[in-house]
Motif scaffolding. Structure first.
Motif, PDB file in Angstrom:
ATOM      1  N   SER A 135       0.944  -1.234   0.058  1.00 27.01           N
ATOM      2  CA  SER A 135      -0.178  -0.083   0.122  1.00 27.01           C
ATOM      3  C   SER A 135       0.924   1.262   0.072  1.00 27.01           C
ATOM      4  N   GLU A 163      -0.134   4.127   1.167  1.00 22.36           N
ATOM      5  CA  GLU A 163      -0.666   4.622   2.158  1.00 22.36           C
ATOM      6  C   GLU A 163       0.018   4.464   3.254  1.00 22.36           C
ATOM      7  N   TYR A 182       0.258   5.073   7.355  1.00 23.04           N
ATOM      8  CA  TYR A 182      -0.748   4.917   8.391  1.00 23.04           C
ATOM      9  C   TYR A 182      -0.249   5.713   9.590  1.00 23.04           C
TER      10      TYR A 182
END
Length: 77
Positions: free
Chosen positions: A49, A51, A53
């Motif tokens: 991913s 992204e 976090y």
């Protein structure tokens, strides 16, 4: 930096935030998921991913492997 592989064979990298010995958890911050990277023998592979976090809390029972990649930078004098 910490590199952690979960029981589901997904690798995560992040900065150690806290270890809670009472709840047997490890929290990482600024975490990226690198997916299964071919580690899964059965079932579908999980893709990495992009992204980042903010925080992820892992239960000790869900951690397969944990490695310290580097320590924190020393304070400037």
């Amino acid at each position: 930096r910490i590199s952690l592989i979960s029981k589901s064979e997904i690798r995560y990298e992040g900065t150690l935030y806290t270890i809670n010995t009472q709840e047997s958890t490890v929290a990482l911050q600024h975490v990226r998921s690198f997916g299964t990277e071919g580690r899964r023998a059965d079932g579908p592979q999980i893709q990495p991913s992009q992204e980042v976090y903010e925080y992820i809390i892992f239960r000790g029972a869900d951690i397969k492997d944990l490695n310290v990649m580097s320590g924190s930078a020393p304070d400037a004098a």
